[in-house]
Design a protein around this motif. Structure first.
Motif, PDB file in Angstrom:
ATOM      1  N   GLY A   9       4.775  10.652   2.938  1.00 48.44           N
ATOM      2  CA  GLY A   9       5.999   9.956   3.315  1.00 48.44           C
ATOM      3  C   GLY A   9       6.509   9.001   2.259  1.00 48.44           C
ATOM      4  N   ILE A  10       5.812   7.855   2.073  1.00 45.70           N
ATOM      5  CA  ILE A  10       6.260   6.789   1.175  1.00 45.70           C
ATOM      6  C   ILE A  10       5.083   6.328   0.326  1.00 45.70           C
ATOM      7  N   ALA A  11       5.304   6.174  -0.984  1.00 41.05           N
ATOM      8  CA  ALA A  11       4.344   5.533  -1.876  1.00 41.05           C
ATOM      9  C   ALA A  11       5.057   4.377  -2.562  1.00 41.05           C
ATOM     10  N   ALA A  12       4.514   3.148  -2.418  1.00 40.94           N
ATOM     11  CA  ALA A  12       5.196   1.961  -2.926  1.00 40.94           C
ATOM     12  C   ALA A  12       4.218   1.100  -3.714  1.00 40.94           C
ATOM     13  N   ASP A  13       4.462   0.982  -5.018  1.00 43.18           N
ATOM     14  CA  ASP A  13       3.603   0.152  -5.860  1.00 43.18           C
ATOM     15  C   ASP A  13       3.856  -1.340  -5.642  1.00 43.18           C
ATOM     16  N   GLY A  14       5.074  -1.719  -5.303  1.00 46.29           N
ATOM     17  CA  GLY A  14       5.418  -3.128  -5.177  1.00 46.29           C
ATOM     18  C   GLY A  14       5.579  -3.545  -3.729  1.00 46.29           C
ATOM     19  N   VAL A  15       6.266  -4.662  -3.520  1.00 49.32           N
ATOM     20  CA  VAL A  15       6.552  -5.156  -2.175  1.00 49.32           C
ATOM     21  C   VAL A  15       7.626  -4.267  -1.548  1.00 49.32           C
ATOM     22  N   CYS A  16       7.387  -3.839  -0.328  1.00 51.25           N
ATOM     23  CA  CYS A  16       8.307  -2.896   0.304  1.00 51.25           C
ATOM     24  C   CYS A  16       8.427  -3.226   1.786  1.00 51.25           C
ATOM     25  N   LEU A  17       9.662  -3.359   2.286  1.00 52.78           N
ATOM     26  CA  LEU A  17       9.928  -3.557   3.701  1.00 52.78           C
ATOM     27  C   LEU A  17      10.257  -2.203   4.318  1.00 52.78           C
ATOM     28  N   ILE A  18       9.431  -1.780   5.263  1.00 53.59           N
ATOM     29  CA  ILE A  18       9.601  -0.489   5.938  1.00 53.59           C
ATOM     30  C   ILE A  18       9.858  -0.816   7.405  1.00 53.59           C
ATOM     31  N   ASP A  19      11.097  -0.684   7.850  1.00 49.60           N
ATOM     32  CA  ASP A  19      11.532  -1.284   9.105  1.00 49.60           C
ATOM     33  C   ASP A  19      12.244  -0.253   9.988  1.00 49.60           C
ATOM     34  N   PHE A  20      11.773  -0.088  11.235  1.00 48.69           N
ATOM     35  CA  PHE A  20      12.416   0.791  12.223  1.00 48.69           C
ATOM     36  C   PHE A  20      12.595   2.212  11.691  1.00 48.69           C
ATOM     37  N   ASN A  21      11.523   2.794  11.193  1.00 53.02           N
ATOM     38  CA  ASN A  21      11.560   4.175  10.731  1.00 53.02           C
ATOM     39  C   ASN A  21      10.726   5.065  11.633  1.00 53.02           C
ATOM     40  N   ASN A  22      10.964   6.351  11.528  1.00 52.41           N
ATOM     41  CA  ASN A  22      10.159   7.354  12.209  1.00 52.41           C
ATOM     42  C   ASN A  22       9.562   8.241  11.127  1.00 52.41           C
ATOM     43  N   ILE A  23       8.262   8.123  10.905  1.00 48.99           N
ATOM     44  CA  ILE A  23       7.584   8.806   9.810  1.00 48.99           C
ATOM     45  C   ILE A  23       6.585   9.774  10.427  1.00 48.99           C
ATOM     46  N   GLY A  24       6.840  11.069  10.336  1.00 45.67           N
ATOM     47  CA  GLY A  24       6.001  12.024  11.037  1.00 45.67           C
ATOM     48  C   GLY A  24       5.858  13.359  10.345  1.00 45.67           C
ATOM     49  N   ASN A  25       4.716  13.987  10.578  1.00 45.16           N
ATOM     50  CA  ASN A  25       4.435  15.351  10.125  1.00 45.16           C
ATOM     51  C   ASN A  25       4.496  15.489   8.605  1.00 45.16           C
ATOM     52  N   ASN A  26       4.148  14.424   7.899  1.00 45.35           N
ATOM     53  CA  ASN A  26       4.078  14.493   6.442  1.00 45.35           C
ATOM     54  C   ASN A  26       2.643  14.797   6.008  1.00 45.35           C
ATOM     55  N   GLN A  27       2.500  15.384   4.832  1.00 44.13           N
ATOM     56  CA  GLN A  27       1.202  15.810   4.324  1.00 44.13           C
ATOM     57  C   GLN A  27       0.928  15.164   2.971  1.00 44.13           C
ATOM     58  N   GLY A  28      -0.175  14.403   2.871  1.00 47.02           N
ATOM     59  CA  GLY A  28      -0.563  13.816   1.591  1.00 47.02           C
ATOM     60  C   GLY A  28      -1.079  14.871   0.633  1.00 47.02           C
ATOM     61  N   GLY A  29      -0.905  14.636  -0.651  1.00 47.59           N
ATOM     62  CA  GLY A  29      -1.365  15.568  -1.668  1.00 47.59           C
ATOM     63  C   GLY A  29      -2.868  15.478  -1.879  1.00 47.59           C
ATOM     64  N   PRO A  30      -3.537  16.592  -2.124  1.00 49.84           N
ATOM     65  CA  PRO A  30      -4.991  16.581  -2.329  1.00 49.84           C
ATOM     66  C   PRO A  30      -5.367  16.097  -3.725  1.00 49.84           C
ATOM     67  N   ALA A  31      -6.629  15.702  -3.879  1.00 53.51           N
ATOM     68  CA  ALA A  31      -7.205  15.386  -5.191  1.00 53.51           C
ATOM     69  C   ALA A  31      -8.399  16.318  -5.361  1.00 53.51           C
ATOM     70  N   LEU A  32      -8.185  17.418  -6.050  1.00 54.19           N
ATOM     71  CA  LEU A  32      -9.174  18.494  -6.111  1.00 54.19           C
ATOM     72  C   LEU A  32      -9.670  18.687  -7.535  1.00 54.19           C
TER      73      LEU A  32
END
Length: 631
Positions: A272-295
């Motif tokens: 969904g979201i990758a944030a290195d700094g300060v990030c305001l994540i407000d009133f969102n719907n975050i669903g059915n996302n898939q993180g990347g593997p480290a293989l």
């Protein structure tokens, strides 16, 4: 008491007011869009008729309005995979308005220079902060990177700080099927160390303001099996923001996939979201996302301490408010990497998670040793996090270990299904942790089904399955309405009703459904403030909120409404009591081209009596409790 009104495809949006000096119609006045842009001066409007235009555009040094006359679905700019569809900058501010256009089939130019960035495929923004409103960004590919560069975003890339410090304002846009720029071997022979591009939106040392957008089915960059790779990027939104602040609000972020870290990468991309700094994540719907593997799996140059991407959010110091994170899945880690991705959220520094629902997420497995499966809900790796009025339930941690492992403190072994504290500390208050499943390892069957790890946890006024030490904690079924299907509202008789602690200064004013946060005797445990009726009260305390399909912030009316959607209007007056009369709520569509005035920079609007009518023709069923005022 809820009244549902079916609306016929209304979109409540904000149109920036720009005083046009000259309007140039394409193709009636000028044959091409770029030709009309070239002829325009500050304050002019380029109005594009419906159709498909095969062009690669750029706006340099002038503040204009570029607008599709019939909206994005009818007005398409196709980049033919030759270059970015639109380049903007430098030095342009919010009065540069891009509205009602589709940008598709763009290809960002690659970069093989240290501390540089490849171009974004759809819209590439350099040191500018334009307004991008009601646009569709589809099927674009970011530029590739190597030799210390950053790959381009597939959809929109912003680099550097423009005139408005909040960065580009991206509102009411649909960003779909874009692919971030990969890390490749440099043709000049430089090392392929780089950061891949995000699929949807990416800020590189740039703030971004993203509101009321749909971001789905985007793909973060892969590492392509190269050594010394610095990181893959997010599928939805990636923010490389040291010292910056980003705002992401009222968005639907679904079905995005983080980039793979196939060999030398230190981090798989978040879904969904990758944030290195300060990030305001407000009133969102975050669903059915898939993180990347480290293989890494023992490949040359592999990073031994790499981690897979989280399904929902990877953040350094995010503030996550009133947000749903459901059914996300962390990436899998291979033989050499250290950790599978968290299902919901992974944080590395100080973070605040307030009034959220984190439910039915799955942490990524770790296939070898040393390593650990990702936590199902929250995985903290450092800093001090606060978890307040949050529901964490139905999450499953990833499995750990394919051989001998070091069980115990630190990163080794199974992770908790709810919250895993592998570094730093966690203060958890007024929350629910229930029916989460810890990840099995090769030594123990499970570790910390709800709360685990070597870090310190201070837990108070929480409902924790199997119990947890602390003031006001309970161990009782919270009686969710339908948790298997993601409905974590409290049912009648829940022991979490009025069981929280009032007075914490971090308590948000609204619950997960945008209802007032305290209804009744006290505050609830968890994200949902229980209510079954209009709360009696005086008209002086009247609050009116609108929610679309059970999602949204009533203080922002910028939600997508399509034909067949349900608009829910909720009325509260928590300060006193109504007379015994019922309210009927009627709504009328806003006429095309006659949108209400906005409130500053927010996508809000003012209702007038023609838009909303309240009538009181009959009796109102009384609500038991002190709010009924004895009537």
């Amino acid at each position: 008491m809820k009244k549902f009104i079916s609306l016929m495809g209304i979109a409540v949006v904000l149109s920036a007011a720009v005083c046009a000096q000259v309007t140039r119609n394409v193709p009636a006045d000028v044959a091409t869009i770029q030709g009309a842009i070239n002829l325009s001066a500050n304050g002019d409007t380029v109005l594009v008729a419906p159709g498909t235009y095969f062009e690669n555009l750029q706006i340099l040094g002038k503040t204009i309005t570029l607008k599709g006359a019939a909206g994005a679905a009818a007005t398409i700019v196709d980049g033919s995979m030759l270059a970015p569809v639109l380049r903007i900058g430098p030095g342009l501010g919010r009065n540069l308005l891009i509205e009602g256009l589709t940008f598709r089939n763009g290809l960002g130019t690659p970069s093989f220079m240290l501390n540089n960035s490849a171009e974004g495929g759809g819209i590439d923004i350099r040191v500018s902060s334009p307004t991008i409103l009601r646009c569709h960004i589809l099927d674009n590919v970011g530029g590739a990177a190597s030799s210390g560069a950053v790959g381009g975003a597939g959809g929109i890339l912003s680099r550097g700080v423009g005139p408005d410090p909040q960065g580009p304002a991206i509102r009411n846009c649909e960003i779909r099927f874009n692919v971030g720029g990969p890390v490749v071997m440099s043709p000049t022979g430089g090392a392929p160390s780089a950061h891949g591009g995000a699929g949807g939106i990416m800020g590189v040392e740039s703030n971004v303001f993203v509101r009321a957008c749909i971001i789905e089915n985007n793909q973060g960059a892969d590492s392509e099996g190269l050594p010394n790779h610095l990181g893959s990027s997010a599928g939805g939104i990636g923010l490389v923001l040291p010292g910056g602040t980003a705002i992401i609000a009222d968005c639907e972020i679904h079905s995005n996939t983080g980039g793979d870290a196939l060999a030398g990468a230190t981090q798989g991309g978040a879904g969904g979201i990758a944030a290195d700094g300060v990030c305001l994540i407000d009133f969102n719907n975050i669903g059915n996302n898939q993180g990347g593997p480290a293989l890494a799996a023992g490949l040359p140059g592999a990073q031994l301490f790499a981690a897979a991407g989280s399904g929902g959010i990877d953040g350094a110091a995010p503030m996550v408010l009133n947000t749903y994170l459901r059914e996300n899945m962390g990436g899998t880690s291979g033989i050499d990497p250290i950790r599978g991705g968290a299902g919901g959220i992974a944080v590395t520094g100080n973070a605040q998670i307030l009034s959220c629902v984190i439910g039915n997420n799955v942490g990524g497995d770790d296939l070898g040793a040393p390593g650990a499966g990702g936590a199902g809900g929250i995985h903290t790796l450092g800093g001090a996090i606060t978890v307040l009025n949050t529901t964490i339930s139905g999450n499953t941690a990833g499995t750990s270990g394919g051989g001998p492992i070091q069980e115990g403190p630190g990163f080794f072994g199974g992770s908790a299904g709810g919250i895993q504290i592998d570094g730093g500390s966690a203060a958890i208050e007024n929350s629910i942790l229930w029916a989460d499943t810890g990840g099995p390892s090769s030594v123990t069957s499970t570790i910390g089904s709800e709360i685990g790890g070597a870090g310190q946890a201070v837990v108070s006024h929480c409902d924790v399955e199997l119990g947890y030490p602390g003031t006001g904690n309970i161990d009782m079924d919270p009686l969710f309405v339908d948790p298997a299907n993601g409905d974590f509202h409290l049912g009648a008789g829940s022991p979490c009703i009025d069981a929280g602690q009032v007075g914490n200064p971090l308590t948000t004013a609204l619950d997960i459904d945008s209802e007032p946060r305290t209804i009744g005797q006290s505050i609830e445990m968890g994200a949902d403030e229980y209510t079954m009726a209009i709360m009696p009260g005086t008209l002086e305390g009247l609050e009116l909120g609108s929610i679309v399909n059970n999602q949204g912030d009533p203080s922002s009316a910028a939600k997508f409404l399509r034909s067949g959607n349900l608009l829910e209007l909720r009325v509260f007056a928590p300060g006193g009591c109504f007379d015994a009369t019922a309210m009927f709520i009627l709504a009328s569509p806003l006429p095309t081209g006659m949108l209400p005035p906005s409130i500053a920079e927010l996508p809000g609007f003012h209702l007038n009596p023609l838009d909303l009518i309240l009538l009181a023709p009959g009796p109102l069923p009384l609500v038991e409790g002190p709010w009924s005022c004895g009537k």
